[in-house]
Write an enzyme that holds these catalytic residues in place. Structure first.
Site, PDB file in Angstrom:
ATOM      1  N   GLU A 111       0.821  -1.214   0.000  1.00 23.37           N
ATOM      2  CA  GLU A 111       0.000   0.000   0.000  1.00 23.37           C
ATOM      3  C   GLU A 111       0.855   1.265   0.000  1.00 23.37           C
ATOM      4  O   GLU A 111       1.939   1.285   0.585  1.00 23.37           O
ATOM      5  CB  GLU A 111      -0.877   0.020   1.259  1.00 23.37           C
ATOM      6  N   ASP A 165      -7.675  -4.907   8.849  1.00 26.69           N
ATOM      7  CA  ASP A 165      -7.271  -3.662   8.175  1.00 26.69           C
ATOM      8  C   ASP A 165      -7.152  -3.837   6.677  1.00 26.69           C
ATOM      9  O   ASP A 165      -6.388  -3.126   6.020  1.00 26.69           O
ATOM     10  CB  ASP A 165      -5.953  -3.148   8.778  1.00 26.69           C
TER      11      ASP A 165
HETATM   12  P1  NAD Z   1       2.385 -10.479  13.694  1.00 24.70           P
HETATM   13  O1  NAD Z   1       2.241 -11.467  12.593  1.00 24.70           O
HETATM   14  O2  NAD Z   1       3.743 -10.148  14.215  1.00 24.70           O
HETATM   15  O3  NAD Z   1       1.512 -10.970  14.957  1.00 24.70           O
HETATM   16  C1  NAD Z   1       0.211 -11.447  14.852  1.00 24.70           C
HETATM   17  C2  NAD Z   1      -0.041 -12.442  15.980  1.00 24.70           C
HETATM   18  O4  NAD Z   1      -1.426 -12.832  15.956  1.00 24.70           O
HETATM   19  C3  NAD Z   1       0.770 -13.733  15.869  1.00 24.70           C
HETATM   20  O5  NAD Z   1       1.556 -13.913  17.031  1.00 24.70           O
HETATM   21  C4  NAD Z   1      -0.282 -14.818  15.698  1.00 24.70           C
HETATM   22  O6  NAD Z   1       0.066 -16.057  16.312  1.00 24.70           O
HETATM   23  C5  NAD Z   1      -1.492 -14.170  16.392  1.00 24.70           C
HETATM   24  N1  NAD Z   1      -2.795 -14.745  16.034  1.00 24.70           N
HETATM   25  C6  NAD Z   1      -3.254 -15.107  14.795  1.00 24.70           C
HETATM   26  N2  NAD Z   1      -4.532 -15.597  14.904  1.00 24.70           N
HETATM   27  C7  NAD Z   1      -4.867 -15.499  16.226  1.00 24.70           C
HETATM   28  C8  NAD Z   1      -6.032 -15.852  16.955  1.00 24.70           C
HETATM   29  N3  NAD Z   1      -7.091 -16.402  16.357  1.00 24.70           N
HETATM   30  N4  NAD Z   1      -6.056 -15.605  18.300  1.00 24.70           N
HETATM   31  C9  NAD Z   1      -4.968 -15.077  18.929  1.00 24.70           C
HETATM   32  N5  NAD Z   1      -3.821 -14.762  18.285  1.00 24.70           N
HETATM   33  C10 NAD Z   1      -3.764 -14.956  16.942  1.00 24.70           C
HETATM   34  O7  NAD Z   1       1.631  -9.176  13.192  1.00 24.70           O
HETATM   35  P2  NAD Z   1       1.720  -7.668  13.774  1.00 24.70           P
HETATM   36  O8  NAD Z   1       2.803  -6.909  13.076  1.00 24.70           O
HETATM   37  O9  NAD Z   1       1.704  -7.700  15.261  1.00 24.70           O
HETATM   38  O10 NAD Z   1       0.346  -7.102  13.245  1.00 24.70           O
HETATM   39  C11 NAD Z   1      -0.881  -7.593  13.747  1.00 24.70           C
HETATM   40  C12 NAD Z   1      -2.004  -7.099  12.872  1.00 24.70           C
HETATM   41  O11 NAD Z   1      -2.138  -5.689  13.001  1.00 24.70           O
HETATM   42  C13 NAD Z   1      -1.812  -7.380  11.389  1.00 24.70           C
HETATM   43  O12 NAD Z   1      -3.014  -7.890  10.861  1.00 24.70           O
HETATM   44  C14 NAD Z   1      -1.485  -6.026  10.792  1.00 24.70           C
HETATM   45  O13 NAD Z   1      -1.901  -5.917   9.452  1.00 24.70           O
HETATM   46  C15 NAD Z   1      -2.265  -5.123  11.699  1.00 24.70           C
HETATM   47  N6  NAD Z   1      -1.766  -3.743  11.791  1.00 24.70           N
HETATM   48  C16 NAD Z   1      -2.687  -2.743  11.847  1.00 24.70           C
HETATM   49  C17 NAD Z   1      -2.267  -1.438  11.975  1.00 24.70           C
HETATM   50  C18 NAD Z   1      -3.287  -0.342  12.100  1.00 24.70           C
HETATM   51  O14 NAD Z   1      -2.940   0.821  11.997  1.00 24.70           O
HETATM   52  N7  NAD Z   1      -4.525  -0.655  12.350  1.00 24.70           N
HETATM   53  C19 NAD Z   1      -0.899  -1.127  12.004  1.00 24.70           C
HETATM   54  C20 NAD Z   1       0.029  -2.180  11.972  1.00 24.70           C
HETATM   55  C21 NAD Z   1      -0.422  -3.482  11.870  1.00 24.70           C
END
Ligand code: NAD
Length: 350
Positions: free
Chosen positions: A64, A235
């Site tokens: 993006e 997101d």
């Molecule tokens: P990451 O992959 O480092 O961590 C995600 C975690 O979620 C993993 O440890 C995984 O095991 C866990 N997980 C997956 N399914 C699960 C479930 N059903 N129950 C509990 N835990 C579960 O990712 P990250 O960098 O921490 O990002 C997390 C999310 O946040 C991503 O989807 C990313 O796109 C989003 N994000 C959003 C914003 C925003 O501004 N809203 C900004 C950054 C990241």
């Protein structure tokens, strides 16, 4: 006035310099500083050029571009989201960004934004929780203990009064990592075996999982009245975390509706379902939490203005420091119209 060569050298903040800068300022101080810049920019929301981010989707993820301008500065971020990346030892989210001077069009900052995105996302979450969470909220359930989770926890501590986080992840190794990283940070950490256990006694519930599907991290029966939900992980089109029934019961707060309706939890709702814009709550034009029993939901997707604020913050913080290096990014011929001559002359130097 900058000399031509100063103008052509763009300050570049590498990952290494970013980490040094964060340690120099302190993580919690930086989260507070970022929240202040984000709040200031949200308060002048109407001034900005706004567009939903430009997304290029593939089977495995999304890339993006997130641009915006306040008329004086222009910023954009490049960011990806690839939930399967961690299996290959790669990050789910990586980013870099650029700030430019609108008057000349010249870039004034190029910086890593993977760490900065985690910080700005957490600062925004905490700024919104401070605004919407029930009075006296101090316990947060942190569901999804990946890359963002420690930043989310520390921002809630520094900005929104949280003193206990209750961790849950489907992968216990992620919870162990998060708990170890948060040890000694002045916050009580409780590792839990289920999302339900994590939510016991929590007034703030953060979901921050990564899965490219309509997931149901929270079901309707898990959510009692009066809580604040900080939904970070949904997101992207086809990527959500909450059961639609929760959305029907909640007061929903968003960054930029035009983008959130495409990417957020509310993609599961009718396109005219009412939502409140955070900037309007901050400026007093809209009401925040209406009563103690209301469920408030921040349907966070991350908006370009938050990155713009983060870029402004970094530009201001690095001024007069050694936390960057000048990057030879822009061609700088002595005669601006003699670009070819500059190339010719450089041949003799090879
Ligand atoms: P990451 O992959 O480092 O961590 C995600 C975690 O979620 C993993 O440890 C995984 O095991 C866990 N997980 C997956 N399914 C699960 C479930 N059903 N129950 C509990 N835990 C579960 O990712 P990250 O960098 O921490 O990002 C997390 C999310 O946040 C991503 O989807 C990313 O796109 C989003 N994000 C959003 C914003 C925003 O501004 N809203 C900004 C950054 C990241």
């Amino acid at each position: 006035m900058m000399t031509p060569s100063d103008k052509a050298l763009v300050p570049f903040v590498s990952v290494d310099h970013m980490m040094k800068l964060i340690h120099h300022i302190g993580v919690e101080e930086m989260l507070k500083g970022l929240a202040a810049y984000i709040e200031a920019d949200f308060r002048r929301w109407e001034l900005f050029d706004k567009t939903p981010r430009v997304a290029s989707h593939s089977e495995k993820g999304v890339i993006e571009l997130m641009p915006t301008s306040d008329g004086e500065d222009y910023g954009f971020k490049y960011v990806n989201g690839h939930p399967g990346n961690t299996r290959d030892g790669l990050q789910t989210v990586t980013a870099f960004g650029l700030l430019a001077d609108v008057a000349s069009g010249y870039p004034v900052l190029l910086t890593e934004m993977t760490i900065l995105t985690a910080l700005r996302t957490a600062a925004t979450s905490a700024l919104v929780a401070r605004l919407l969470a029930p009075k006296g909220a101090h316990v947060m359930a942190m569901i999804g203990n990946g890359a963002q989770s420690e930043f989310q926890s520390l921002a809630m501590k520094a900005i929104a009064g949280v003193d206990e986080v209750r961790l849950y992840d489907i992968d216990p190794a992620a919870t162990r990592k998060c708990a170890a990283n948060l040890a000694g940070q002045g916050i009580t950490v409780v590792s839990c075996a289920s999302a339900e256990e994590a939510m016991l006694g929590a007034q703030i519930i953060t979901t921050c999982t990564a899965d490219k599907q309509y997931a149901t991290i929270l079901t309707d029966n898990m959510i009692g009245s009066g809580v604040h939900i900080n939904a970070i992980g949904g997101d992207c089109p086809g990527k959500t975390e909450l059961a639609p029934a929760i959305l029907q019961r909640a007061g929903i707060f968003v960054e930029y509706p035009e983008q959130t309706r495409i990417e957020g939890e509310i993609q599961q709702l009718a396109p005219d379902h009412p939502v409140t814009e955070i900037w309007q709550v901050l400026t007093g034009q809209a009401q925040g939490r209406t009563d103690d029993r209301q469920i408030t939901l921040f349907d966070s997707v991350g908006f370009a203005i938050e990155d713009f604020s983060a870029l402004r913050y970094i530009r201001d913080q690095i001024a007069g420091t050694g936390f960057f290096r000048p990057l030879d990014l822009l061609a700088d011929p002595d005669d601006p119209r003699d670009l070819f001559g500059m190339l010719q002359r450089s041949k003799t130097q090879v």
